[in-house]
Design an enzyme around this catalytic site. Structure first.
Site, PDB file in Angstrom:
ATOM      1  N   GLU A 140       0.834  -1.203   0.000  1.00 15.90           N
ATOM      2  CA  GLU A 140       0.000   0.000   0.000  1.00 15.90           C
ATOM      3  C   GLU A 140       0.865   1.248   0.000  1.00 15.90           C
ATOM      4  O   GLU A 140       1.740   1.409   0.853  1.00 15.90           O
ATOM      5  CB  GLU A 140      -0.922   0.032   1.228  1.00 15.90           C
ATOM      6  CG  GLU A 140      -1.792   1.285   1.262  1.00 15.90           C
ATOM      7  CD  GLU A 140      -2.694   1.365   2.480  1.00 15.90           C
ATOM      8  OE1 GLU A 140      -3.668   2.130   2.439  1.00 15.90           O
ATOM      9  OE2 GLU A 140      -2.428   0.665   3.474  1.00 15.90           O
ATOM     10  N   ASP A 175      -5.767   1.773  -2.423  1.00 13.79           N
ATOM     11  CA  ASP A 175      -6.522   2.630  -1.507  1.00 13.79           C
ATOM     12  C   ASP A 175      -6.897   3.892  -2.272  1.00 13.79           C
ATOM     13  O   ASP A 175      -6.042   4.733  -2.565  1.00 13.79           O
ATOM     14  CB  ASP A 175      -5.680   2.952  -0.276  1.00 13.79           C
ATOM     15  CG  ASP A 175      -6.471   3.701   0.792  1.00 13.79           C
ATOM     16  OD1 ASP A 175      -7.189   4.653   0.436  1.00 13.79           O
ATOM     17  OD2 ASP A 175      -6.365   3.342   1.974  1.00 13.79           O
ATOM     18  N   GLU A 237     -12.222   1.967   4.894  1.00 12.04           N
ATOM     19  CA  GLU A 237     -11.189   2.479   5.795  1.00 12.04           C
ATOM     20  C   GLU A 237     -11.294   4.006   5.844  1.00 12.04           C
ATOM     21  O   GLU A 237     -10.433   4.727   5.348  1.00 12.04           O
ATOM     22  CB  GLU A 237      -9.787   2.047   5.343  1.00 12.04           C
ATOM     23  CG  GLU A 237      -8.745   2.303   6.422  1.00 12.04           C
ATOM     24  CD  GLU A 237      -7.322   2.005   5.966  1.00 12.04           C
ATOM     25  OE1 GLU A 237      -6.584   1.366   6.724  1.00 12.04           O
ATOM     26  OE2 GLU A 237      -6.954   2.434   4.851  1.00 12.04           O
TER      27      GLU A 237
END
Length: 258
Positions: A140, A175, A237
Site C-alpha cells: 500500500e 486505496d 477504511e
C-alpha cells in the site's frame, strides 16, 4: 455490486476489538479487516468472527517505533532481522485467526536511502512471500501529506516493486483515498492497475470521511469494479464524521448493500 469489509482500525474506535467485530456484524458487514490486533488472542478473534458470520481478511505487519516516526520496517536497511521476526509473529497470528492477507508496511525512508531501501524491501518481500505461500501480501502506498517520507505513494512505484519481487502472492492494495491525494484520476488508475490489485479500500477524498462526499464519486468506482470483474472485497477504511453507526447512511446514499 462489490462486497464491503469493515476496517476496524477506523470504525467503532471507542470499543474493544471484540465488540467492534460484533458491531460490524450487527451493521450488516460480512467481512472485517484489522490494523494491529496482536494484543488480542487470535483464537478469540476467530471465534467472534465465526459467531458473527464474518470473514477476517487481513492485518498489518508491525509499524516499528512509532514514537520515533517509524511506520513499517519492510524497506529499512539494517532492520531486516527485525522485519522478518515481526513478519513471523504476524503470520502466526494471521494463520491462527483465519486471515488470508497481510499488508507489508514499507516504512518511512530518508531521501538519500531510497535505492538501498528498494533493494531491502524486495529482498524482504521475497523472503516473506516464501514463508507465507497461502497468504496474499499487500503493498500500500501512503500519500506524502499524511505520511511524509513513506517509501512509496504511487501505483507505478508499487507495480515496479511487485514486478521485481516476482512472487505470485504479492499484490497491490489500491486505496482510493491515497491514490486520489497522491496522483488523482482514481478511475483511470483503477482500470490500468486492477490486474495487479489484491484489495481495494475507500474513503472520501480529501477528508477521509465516509465515501459519500468529496472529489471521488464512488458510484463510478463501484460500477468500474463491476465492469472489470473485480471479485475481491472493498475495505471501508474511513474516519467517521461523527459516530460510526449514523455514518453508515452512506450505504443508502450510494445505493449499495453491505
Amino acid at each position: 455490486m462489490p462486497r464491503f469489509s469493515a476496517n476496524l482500525g477506523f470504525l467503532w474506535p471507542d470499543r474493544p476489538l471484540l465488540e467492534r467485530i460484533d458491531a460490524a456484524g450487527a451493521a450488516g458487514f460480512r467481512a472485517v479487516e484489522l490494523h494491529w490486533p496482536q494484543d488480542v488472542a487470535p483464537d478469540a478473534v476467530r471465534a467472534r468472527c465465526a459467531a458473527q458470520g464474518l470473514r477476517l481478511l487481513g492485518i498489518n505487519t508491525p509499524p516499528g517505533r512509532t514514537e520515533l516516526g517509524e511506520f513499517g520496517l519492510g524497506a529499512l536497511p539494517g532492520r531486516e532481522s527485525e522485519f522478518l521476526d515481526g513478519f513471523s509473529v504476524t503470520l502466526d497470528w494471521a494463520r491462527r485467526a483465519g486471515a488470508g492477507a497481510i499488508h507489508v508496511m514499507a516504512g518511512v525512508v530518508p531521501p538519500g536511502a531510497r535505492d538501498a531501501a528498494r533493494a531491502t524491501l524486495i529482498d524482504n518481500l521475497r523472503r516473506a512471500a516464501g514463508m507465507a505461500p497461502e497468504m496474499t501480501l499487500l503493498l500500500e502506498g501512503i500519500n506524502q501529506t499524511d505520511r511524509p517520507g513513506y517509501f512509496y505513494s504511487t501505483l507505478e512505484a508499487k507495480a515496479g516493486v511487485l514486478a521485481e519481487t516476482g512472487a505470485a502472492n504479492v499484490r497491490i492494495l489500491f486505496d482510493a483515498y491515497h491514490v486520489g491525494l497522491s496522483e488523482g484520476d482514481v478511475l483511470g488508475r483503477l482500470e490500468r492497475y486492477l490486474p495487479l490489485v489484491g484489495h481495494v479500500q475507500i474513503a472520501a477524498v480529501p477528508s477521509r470521511a465516509e465515501p459519500d462526499e468529496g472529489e471521488v464519486d464512488y458510484r463510478h468506482v463501484f460500477d468500474t469494479l463491476d465492469r472489470l470483474g473485480y471479485a475481491g472485497w472493498v475495505g471501508c477504511e474511513y474516519r467517521p464524521r461523527a459516530g460510526t453507526d449514523p455514518g453508515l447512511d452512506w450505504v443508502r446514499t450510494l445505493g449499495v448493500t453491505l
